[in-house]
Design a protein around this motif. Structure first.
Motif, PDB file in Angstrom:
ATOM      1  N   ASP A 120      24.999  22.288  10.354  1.00  0.00           N
ATOM      2  CA  ASP A 120      24.096  21.783   9.309  1.00  0.00           C
ATOM      3  C   ASP A 120      23.345  20.643  10.136  1.00  0.00           C
ATOM      4  OD1 ASP A 120      24.641  22.972   7.145  1.00  0.00           O
ATOM      5  OD2 ASP A 120      26.262  21.389   6.340  1.00  0.00           O
TER       6      ASP A 120
ATOM      7  N   ALA B   7      19.167  20.266  10.358  1.00  0.00           N
ATOM      8  CA  ALA B   7      18.641  18.919   9.923  1.00  0.00           C
ATOM      9  C   ALA B   7      17.605  18.355  10.946  1.00  0.00           C
ATOM     10  CB  ALA B   7      19.640  18.071   9.526  1.00  0.00           C
TER      11      ALA B   7
ATOM     12  N   PRO C 251      26.834  11.719   6.762  1.00  0.00           N
ATOM     13  CA  PRO C 251      26.191  11.493   5.193  1.00  0.00           C
ATOM     14  C   PRO C 251      24.779  12.018   5.348  1.00  0.00           C
ATOM     15  CG  PRO C 251      27.386   9.446   5.871  1.00  0.00           C
ATOM     16  CD  PRO C 251      27.362  10.442   7.304  1.00  0.00           C
ATOM     17  N   GLY C 252      24.531  12.805   4.367  1.00  0.00           N
ATOM     18  CA  GLY C 252      23.138  13.281   4.013  1.00  0.00           C
ATOM     19  C   GLY C 252      22.754  14.193   5.152  1.00  0.00           C
ATOM     20  N   VAL C 253      23.440  14.621   6.053  1.00  0.00           N
ATOM     21  CA  VAL C 253      22.913  15.999   6.928  1.00  0.00           C
ATOM     22  C   VAL C 253      23.101  17.156   6.153  1.00  0.00           C
ATOM     23  CG1 VAL C 253      23.586  17.163   9.049  1.00  0.00           C
ATOM     24  CG2 VAL C 253      23.662  14.516   9.064  1.00  0.00           C
TER      25      VAL C 253
ATOM     26  N   TRP D 231      22.908  17.913   2.772  1.00  0.00           N
ATOM     27  CA  TRP D 231      21.738  17.765   2.126  1.00  0.00           C
ATOM     28  C   TRP D 231      20.276  18.120   2.654  1.00  0.00           C
ATOM     29  CZ3 TRP D 231      17.461  14.623   0.615  1.00  0.00           C
ATOM     30  CH2 TRP D 231      16.742  15.117  -0.672  1.00  0.00           C
ATOM     31  N   ILE D 232      19.925  17.456   3.618  1.00  0.00           N
ATOM     32  CA  ILE D 232      18.857  18.026   4.543  1.00  0.00           C
ATOM     33  C   ILE D 232      18.930  19.319   4.914  1.00  0.00           C
ATOM     34  CG2 ILE D 232      17.516  17.532   6.453  1.00  0.00           C
ATOM     35  CD1 ILE D 232      17.246  15.255   4.226  1.00  0.00           C
TER      36      ILE D 232
ATOM     37  N   LEU E  30      10.491  14.374   1.303  1.00  0.00           N
ATOM     38  CA  LEU E  30      11.894  14.617   0.483  1.00  0.00           C
ATOM     39  C   LEU E  30      11.637  14.711  -0.934  1.00  0.00           C
ATOM     40  CD1 LEU E  30      14.279  11.999   2.182  1.00  0.00           C
ATOM     41  CD2 LEU E  30      14.162  14.435   2.889  1.00  0.00           C
TER      42      LEU E  30
END
Length: 379
Positions: free
Chosen positions: A18, A22, A300-302, A304-305, A347
């Protein structure tokens, strides 16, 4: 990023992969910011090498498509459906791709460049072989999707044809021949066009976009898949030494950076590509291990990206153009604020495409045919 590289299974996500996905998509988008004049001088040095992100995606595709397919051919070859593989890939790729293509065709004002190639080149995935880049550069990042589609078409056929019929040394010989053949082919193409200097963008059209010139990273990804499936003892050993692979990958990436200091030069376009593919392969090997520095933590957020990376790739030039054309004139001339505007709109576009088109397409695919557990990681 090409990249519709499949995500790891949702029940056992691999945070290292991931993270690589990203970082790769962010790097590619920085590189493509040149279409709007860049996103600030502080990023120019990093953005210049951002095209490398596509090669990371190619390695990921070779590995994440290759491993489950090879595993099924090894464990239950009678259950493998070539038509089923193509249908799943179509549902994965086409809904979002055709949506963005329709936007490019129907709304010229939204394009990053007014001039677009004929629709049939995009629909037939022959754009990367037939593009007139100097005249029609809009939606040019579709070239990598064409390369991936050619891989999806041919790899299962080769895997079926070779399954159980070749020994390890024969397979390694084939990989080496393809890699060396790519070096020789690119060298010959470079020498030919460098001598002629035709009045067209020959580097892009003859060396950078064509599928036959960009096989190195896909080959490395498939080689990793072969190792995972057919050499589990070696794979387990490599996974235990993933941090060494990570360090070596970064060092080899530095070597590739040096080789590509003249991106259009002969050295870069012969040995540069296999060196870069090897670097990306080592990073993917490290990312696939839960023991590595990049595979140990869920940042965090990786995730999702990584999940929306395909939609980001498809739509980000539209977003860059929208910010430059309609939003930037209303913003103060503050570099940080303008950069934040680019990031936010990119985004927004990517998330809208992902949740509005890409994910519903995957749900329709899953309803159309229940997948065996052995095929879950093809999603």
């Amino acid at each position: 990023m090409s990249l519709a590289a499949p995500a790891p299974p949702s029940t056992a996500r691999l945070p290292g992969l991931d993270l690589l996905r990203a970082l790769a998509i962010a790097w590619v988008m920085l590189f493509h910011s040149v279409w709007v004049g860049g996103v600030g001088p502080d990023w120019d040095g990093l953005a210049r090498f951002g095209w490398v992100g596509v090669d990371v995606f190619f390695v990921l595709s070779g590995f994440l498509i290759g491993a489950p397919l090879l595993r099924q051919l090894q464990e239950a070859p009678a259950r493998f459906s070539l038509a089923g593989f193509y249908v799943r890939r179509a549902w994965r790729i086409l809904p979002a791709y055709l949506t963005v293509l329709a936007v490019y065709l129907a709304f010229p004002v939204l394009r990053e460049d007014p001039n677009l190639e004929s629709a049939w080149k995009f629909l037939s995935f022959s754009f990367n072989l037939l593009v007139d880049y100097a005249r029609n550069p809009a939606f040019s990042h579709a070239w990598s999707l064409c390369v991936e589609e050619h891989f999806y078409l041919l790899f299962p056929l080769l895997a079926l044809g070779l399954s159980g019929r070749v020994k390890s040394w024969q397979l390694l010989t084939l990989f080496a021949a393809l890699a060396l053949g790519g070096v020789a082919l690119r060298g010959a193409i470079w020498q030919h066009f460098s001598a002629l200097q035709p009045d067209r963008a020959w580097f892009i059209e003859a060396l950078y976009y064509p599928t036959w010139a960009r096989l190195d990273a896909l080959l490395v990804g498939v080689l990793l898949a072969v190792a995972q499936v057919h050499r589990p003892c070696w794979w387990a050993w490599a996974q235990r030494h993933a941090n060494a692979a990570l360090l070596l990958g970064l060092l080899v990436l530095g070597l590739a950076w040096w080789l590509f200091r003249v991106r259009t030069g002969l050295l870069a376009n012969t040995v540069g590509w296999p060196v870069l593919a090897a670097a990306a392969g080592l990073l993917v090997l490290a990312g696939a291990s839960p023991h590595s520095l990049i595979g140990r933590w869920h940042l965090p957020g990786v995730a999702w990206i990584a999940a929306i990376s395909y939609s980001l790739y498809l739509s980000h030039k539209l977003a860059l153009h929208a910010v430059q054309t309609w939003l930037l004139p209303w913003l103060p001339e503050l570099a940080a604020l303008q950069f934040a505007a680019y990031v936010g709109v990119i985004l927004l576009f990517g998330a809208a495409l992902h949740y509005g088109i890409e994910r519903p397409g995957l749900r329709w695919r899953d309803r159309a045919r229940a997948r065996p557990l052995s095929e879950v990681s093809l999603a």
